[in-house]
Design a protein around this motif. Sequence first.
Motif, PDB file in Angstrom:
ATOM      1  N   GLU A  48       0.534  -1.122   0.015  1.00 37.87           N
ATOM      2  CA  GLU A  48      -0.174  -0.090   0.096  1.00 37.87           C
ATOM      3  C   GLU A  48       0.511   1.199  -0.041  1.00 37.87           C
ATOM      4  O   GLU A  48       0.178   2.367  -0.426  1.00 37.87           O
ATOM      5  CB  GLU A  48      -0.799  -0.107   1.192  1.00 37.87           C
ATOM      6  N   SER A  49       2.249   0.610   0.683  1.00 37.81           N
ATOM      7  CA  SER A  49       2.671   2.109   0.584  1.00 37.81           C
ATOM      8  C   SER A  49       3.306   2.420  -1.201  1.00 37.81           C
ATOM      9  O   SER A  49       3.849   3.665  -1.529  1.00 37.81           O
ATOM     10  CB  SER A  49       4.053   2.540   0.673  1.00 37.81           C
ATOM     11  N   ASP A 152     -11.448  -0.890  -3.834  1.00 33.73           N
ATOM     12  CA  ASP A 152     -12.672  -2.112  -2.899  1.00 33.73           C
ATOM     13  C   ASP A 152     -11.748  -3.561  -3.863  1.00 33.73           C
ATOM     14  O   ASP A 152     -11.304  -4.490  -2.800  1.00 33.73           O
ATOM     15  CB  ASP A 152     -13.867  -1.801  -3.869  1.00 33.73           C
ATOM     16  N   SER A 153     -11.132  -3.437  -4.933  1.00 31.12           N
ATOM     17  CA  SER A 153     -10.968  -5.069  -5.526  1.00 31.12           C
ATOM     18  C   SER A 153      -9.616  -5.330  -5.153  1.00 31.12           C
ATOM     19  O   SER A 153      -9.398  -6.816  -4.729  1.00 31.12           O
ATOM     20  CB  SER A 153     -10.462  -4.825  -7.330  1.00 31.12           C
ATOM     21  N   ARG A 154      -8.423  -4.004  -4.159  1.00 30.70           N
ATOM     22  CA  ARG A 154      -7.414  -4.732  -3.007  1.00 30.70           C
ATOM     23  C   ARG A 154      -7.618  -4.389  -1.985  1.00 30.70           C
ATOM     24  O   ARG A 154      -6.935  -4.815  -1.144  1.00 30.70           O
ATOM     25  CB  ARG A 154      -6.152  -3.617  -4.118  1.00 30.70           C
ATOM     26  N   GLY A 155      -8.617  -4.683  -1.488  1.00 29.22           N
ATOM     27  CA  GLY A 155      -9.229  -4.507  -0.561  1.00 29.22           C
ATOM     28  C   GLY A 155      -8.112  -3.764   0.908  1.00 29.22           C
ATOM     29  O   GLY A 155      -7.878  -3.448   2.141  1.00 29.22           O
ATOM     30  N   SER A 159      -6.786   3.410   6.694  1.00 25.59           N
ATOM     31  CA  SER A 159      -6.023   4.406   7.283  1.00 25.59           C
ATOM     32  C   SER A 159      -4.740   4.529   5.137  1.00 25.59           C
ATOM     33  O   SER A 159      -5.166   5.670   5.091  1.00 25.59           O
ATOM     34  CB  SER A 159      -5.151   3.661   7.635  1.00 25.59           C
ATOM     35  N   THR A 160      -5.246   4.104   4.798  1.00 25.52           N
ATOM     36  CA  THR A 160      -4.351   4.258   2.947  1.00 25.52           C
ATOM     37  C   THR A 160      -5.586   5.069   2.249  1.00 25.52           C
ATOM     38  O   THR A 160      -5.494   6.021   1.738  1.00 25.52           O
ATOM     39  CB  THR A 160      -3.932   3.048   2.810  1.00 25.52           C
ATOM     40  N   ARG A 161      -6.556   4.716   2.334  1.00 24.38           N
ATOM     41  CA  ARG A 161      -8.103   5.345   1.127  1.00 24.38           C
ATOM     42  C   ARG A 161      -7.704   7.050   2.306  1.00 24.38           C
ATOM     43  O   ARG A 161      -8.449   7.514   1.334  1.00 24.38           O
ATOM     44  CB  ARG A 161      -9.213   4.586   1.307  1.00 24.38           C
ATOM     45  N   ASN A 162      -7.730   7.238   3.966  1.00 25.18           N
ATOM     46  CA  ASN A 162      -8.180   8.324   3.884  1.00 25.18           C
ATOM     47  C   ASN A 162      -6.852   9.333   3.744  1.00 25.18           C
ATOM     48  O   ASN A 162      -7.059  10.333   3.060  1.00 25.18           O
ATOM     49  CB  ASN A 162      -8.354   8.165   5.236  1.00 25.18           C
ATOM     50  N   GLU A 163      -5.834   8.939   3.176  1.00 24.01           N
ATOM     51  CA  GLU A 163      -4.386   9.299   2.435  1.00 24.01           C
ATOM     52  C   GLU A 163      -4.646   9.527   1.352  1.00 24.01           C
ATOM     53  O   GLU A 163      -4.335  10.258   0.251  1.00 24.01           O
ATOM     54  CB  GLU A 163      -2.704   8.607   2.456  1.00 24.01           C
ATOM     55  N   ILE A 164      -5.173   8.470   0.250  1.00 18.17           N
ATOM     56  CA  ILE A 164      -5.881   8.629  -0.934  1.00 18.17           C
ATOM     57  C   ILE A 164      -6.037   9.646  -1.508  1.00 18.17           C
ATOM     58  O   ILE A 164      -5.966  10.916  -1.864  1.00 18.17           O
ATOM     59  CB  ILE A 164      -5.921   7.419  -1.875  1.00 18.17           C
TER      60      ILE A 164
END
Length: 534
Positions: A48-49, A152-155, A159-164
């Motif tokens: 995710e990084s 969604d497809s990668r789950g 926390s990463t979604r919030n940064e994105i």
Amino acid sequence: MKAKFNIQKTLGFIYLFALVSLSSCTDDLNITPKDDQTILSEDLFKDESSYKRVLGGIYANLALTGTDGPESSNLKNIDAGTSQFGRVLLYTQTLAADQMIWSYENDPGTREIQRNIWTAQNPLLLGMFSRAHLSVSLANNFLRETSDEALDSRGVSESTRNEIVAYRAEARLMRAMAYYYMMDLFGKANYADENTPLNSQPEVYERAQLFAFVESELKAIDADLVASRQNEYGRADKSVAYMILAKIYLNAEVYIGENKYADCISYCEKIIGGGYTLASNYLHNFMADNNTNSAINEIIFPIVSDGVTTQNYGPTTVMINGSVGSLEVNGAEVGVGDGGWGGALRVRKQFAQLWDPTFASDERNTIIIGERNIEIDDISNKDAGYIIQKYSNATSTGELGADKTFVDTDFPLYRLADVYLMYAEAHLRGGGGTLSTAVDYINALRTRANNPNTISSGDLTLDFILDERSRELHWEAHRRQDLIRYNRYTGGNYNWAWKGNGSNGIAIPAHFNVYPIPNGSRAANPNLTQNPGY
């Protein structure tokens, strides 16, 4: 104070990740990349990084031309030296105007640009058009890879979604900036966004459409961008979006025939209210440690440069090496080889004449006269014409950059001083604000430069501001745009040395206010039509 996004040490690494699926993500803009280092996106995004790394690749496209060193290019059949974003921006905005001369006219495209005799075959114009479109493609690809469906497809974790959310806003900002420059330079561009079907022929946006897109896009992302001066160094925040908006509003009469000076004032005020202050020393903005010295308070957005890890022939490498005189051999003083590039760059007579005795002690005046003559009758004569020493690969504490060719000096694409000058000009053009505030901003620049000749309200005229912009912002890729806004670029209202290929300058036709669409770009997309007059 900005946190540090260690982009200088990671640019080369993250640029590799930016090549993910590059062949597909650039089909929508008819860019032909060299695709020998792509990796599978799904494997990449298991970590995710990687989302931040791929975002970094969009920024890297402003500084690098490829992943295999300064000679490499990720654009097929386009040389690295003719497609580095900052360098070709400098050439199209500064070399093509009244401040700079390049001695080596055998370098592809330079002769035509600096003599204002370009054609649609000019490789520098192809480099600018292609590099800007690659920024769009990289942003579009990032936005596709960070859609809700993809995440969604990668789950992807919450926390990463919030940064994105902020990452996506930055990608959209970089895309809008690329379209802003294409609107300004070419008057049109291939248009595609993340929803455009891949492998389709892109539609073409004309100037009014590009203006509307840039304006609406920058406003739409405002809530998701990081607050001014709160992002990591080298990344964009709200003030970068505000800067581009202020720019398009200042030039709106050129772009769309409408007066938007009040909007320009409004966004200048937003930037000024964002906590920026002038560097304590003017030259701090152009030194090797301008990412840590007092310039950190003034530079709104840089093109990052590092002499070891991100070697490239970008604008600061060109200007610092190029400003070393053929007679003076002042390279060691500015942190490069003793002889630099042997007098590659000099200034035109009209720029030198802006520094009358009133500016003898002004710290913005870095002209070196020596035994030189102000006239440049023969461009190849590197001993003719004055040189300047504005940019340096030395730090504010006297240390030198790690490499003697590739410099550590970031290019200040946007900085607060320009905002002060835009405010003053927009006020005089009827945009509102106050005269006293405009005068104060101009005097703040002069006081910072240790120039005791401050002005009063009666001194503030549009002609004064045009000259003051040249003194404050020279060699920062603004001058062509400024002269066009003042109706002094084409025609014969104002001629400078070698304008139109005349040693004393001659009129050039009005259609030269925009550049031609490169032949190679038109061949790739039949929807692109040539600009009138070419």
